[in-house]
Design a protein around this motif. Structure first.
Motif, PDB file in Angstrom:
ATOM      1  N   PRO A  34       0.747  -1.073   0.017  1.00  0.00           N
ATOM      2  CA  PRO A  34      -0.040  -0.070   0.020  1.00  0.00           C
ATOM      3  C   PRO A  34       0.880   1.098   0.141  1.00  0.00           C
ATOM      4  N   ASP A  35       0.171   2.349  -0.343  1.00  0.00           N
ATOM      5  CA  ASP A  35       1.072   3.687  -0.441  1.00  0.00           C
ATOM      6  C   ASP A  35       0.861   4.192   0.908  1.00  0.00           C
ATOM      7  N   LEU A  36       1.928   4.595   1.683  1.00  0.00           N
ATOM      8  CA  LEU A  36       1.846   4.733   2.910  1.00  0.00           C
ATOM      9  C   LEU A  36       1.091   6.289   2.998  1.00  0.00           C
ATOM     10  N   ALA A  37       1.516   7.235   2.295  1.00  0.00           N
ATOM     11  CA  ALA A  37       1.156   8.416   2.193  1.00  0.00           C
ATOM     12  C   ALA A  37      -0.398   8.646   1.864  1.00  0.00           C
ATOM     13  N   ASP A  38      -0.955   7.644   0.816  1.00  0.00           N
ATOM     14  CA  ASP A  38      -2.350   7.639   0.709  1.00  0.00           C
ATOM     15  C   ASP A  38      -3.280   7.082   1.867  1.00  0.00           C
ATOM     16  N   GLU A  39      -2.456   5.938   2.703  1.00  0.00           N
ATOM     17  CA  GLU A  39      -3.054   5.347   3.680  1.00  0.00           C
ATOM     18  C   GLU A  39      -3.399   6.473   4.759  1.00  0.00           C
ATOM     19  N   LEU A  40      -2.174   7.156   4.996  1.00  0.00           N
ATOM     20  CA  LEU A  40      -1.961   8.180   6.204  1.00  0.00           C
ATOM     21  C   LEU A  40      -3.005   9.334   5.856  1.00  0.00           C
ATOM     22  N   GLY A  41      -3.368   9.587   4.544  1.00  0.00           N
ATOM     23  CA  GLY A  41      -4.436  10.715   4.049  1.00  0.00           C
ATOM     24  C   GLY A  41      -5.619   9.895   4.252  1.00  0.00           C
ATOM     25  N   GLU A  42      -6.082   8.848   4.108  1.00  0.00           N
ATOM     26  CA  GLU A  42      -7.182   8.002   4.387  1.00  0.00           C
ATOM     27  C   GLU A  42      -7.805   8.299   5.789  1.00  0.00           C
TER      28      GLU A  42
END
Length: 398
Positions: free
Chosen positions: A268-276
């Motif tokens: 998974p994309d860590l930045a995307d997951e943190l944004g979610e």
């Protein structure tokens, strides 16, 4: 031709030459045969009367030495070429070695190779190896990623770097093997077996850059396809470019278009997951505040509504109590009146049945001096006492 069986023992052994001769006789019985294989090594020198090559099985780590007289081996044949040859097995008695003497060599053309791949594809599809129901989901956050690729290859760099861009903490176990040539299939299968046994490896990526159809043939090999189908760990195929479709793509749990694409899809994309997560936190906070606001509005007029409700409830209770009291009073009055009537009836009956009533009707009670009631004349002896309704008097019977 029938070859007699040797009878030997520790006390009666046979010489080496006899064993070698018998082996040669058995091998000679095979006669001329057509053999399909891949040229692993080729020793071709100008002016040599005989050329030597090693013919390797495409699906197993098995090879045979082949000798070719001059003019038998086509010039286009080189190491890695797929050939079909007609040969006779020879057993060299002096060295005790086996080789094949080629009588005719034919190079397998690209069209024939593709036709064979298509036939293999239909066979494996009929067995259900490409069915979508066999595809396993990839783990969302794999503990360790197994990577099978060439040593210091661009494919290895693309997979690892793109995975680390998305998830810096991604861990890899890299198996560097030959990704083309005669050893590619066996090395990739062995590496897959090692990674599949590692309990920490939760996904395996097989990655190679682009190349010609011949270069990518190992990834359409039946042994490799079946090994991937039998693996317990999910396998990602990342072979060549988007237009390349080896059979490995069809059997793998996920077919990435390129090694770069594989690096992006296995973690998974860590930045995307943190944004979610941040967005979920904002939505949760907004929901809680909205709920609190609604509850505040609802409770704002609650005291007045409670007082009004309590007053209404008390008024209803007071009215119900007054009505119940009136019903009780009427009931008690009715019961008292009924009891009075019953008492009057009872008093009348008592009066009717009392001895005084009998006396009032003119009857009298006659008793002797000792108070005994006179019931027959024989009892009369002396003065009598007579009781009537208004009193009593004495009577002298004489």
């Amino acid at each position: 031709m029938t070859v007699a069986r040797l009878t030997t023992s520790a006390d009666a052994p046979v010489p080496v030459r006899v064993v070698a001769l018998r082996l040669g006789e058995w091998i000679a019985r095979l006669g001329e045969i057509w053999v399909d294989g891949q040229v692993a090594q080729l020793n071709r020198r100008p002016g040599m009367a005989t050329q030597f090559l090693t013919l390797r099985d495409p699906d197993a780590n098995v090879s045979l030495s082949v000798t070719c007289p001059r003019g038998v081996l086509p010039d286009a044949v080189g190491e890695g070429s797929r050939v079909v040859l007609r040969a006779r097995p020879d057993f060299w008695l002096e060295r005790g070695t086996l080789s094949m003497r080629a009588l005719e060599v034919r190079q397998v053309g690209l069209g024939e190779l593709l036709a064979r791949l298509e036939a293999l594809k239909r066979l494996l599809a009929a067995e259900g190896l490409f069915a979508s129901t066999r595809k396993r989901p990839l783990p969302f956050l794999p503990r360790r990623i197994g990577l099978i690729t060439g040593r210091a290859s661009a494919a290895e760099r693309d997979v690892v770097e793109n995975a680390h861009r998305r998830l810096p903490g991604a861990r890899f176990r890299v198996e560097n093997v030959a990704m083309q040539g005669t050893n590619a299939v066996t090395e990739v299968v062995d590496a897959l077996s090692r990674l599949d046994r590692d309990p920490e490896v939760e996904i395996v990526v097989i990655a190679r850059g682009g190349g010609s159809v011949e270069d990518l043939l190992p990834f359409s090999n039946e042994s490799l396809v079946r090994a991937v189908a039998d693996a317990r760990t999910p396998v990602v195929s990342a072979i060549g470019h988007e237009t390349d479709t080896p059979l490995l793509d069809l059997v793998a749990d996920l077919a990435a278009s390129t090694p770069t694409d594989a690096g992006k899809r296995i973690v998974p994309d860590l930045a995307d997951e943190l944004g979610e997560i941040a967005a979920l936190r904002r939505r949760s906070r907004a929901f809680v505040h909205a709920r609190i606001d609604r509850e505040t509005e609802v409770t704002a007029g609650l005291p007045q509504r409670l007082r009004h409700t309590v007053r209404q409830r008390l008024a209803r209770e007071v009215d119900e109590i007054a009505a119940a009291r009136d019903r009780c009073r009427r009931r008690v009055a009715a019961l008292v009146e009924q009891s009075r009537a019953d008492l009057g009836h009872l008093r009348a009956r008592v009066r009717t049945l009392s001895p005084q009533a009998t006396l009032e009707r003119g009857y009298a009670v006659v008793r002797t001096d000792d108070g005994t009631v006179v019931r027959e004349p024989a009892q009369v002896d002396g003065r009598l006492r007579v009781r009537v309704a208004r009193g009593e008097f004495e009577v002298d019977p004489a």
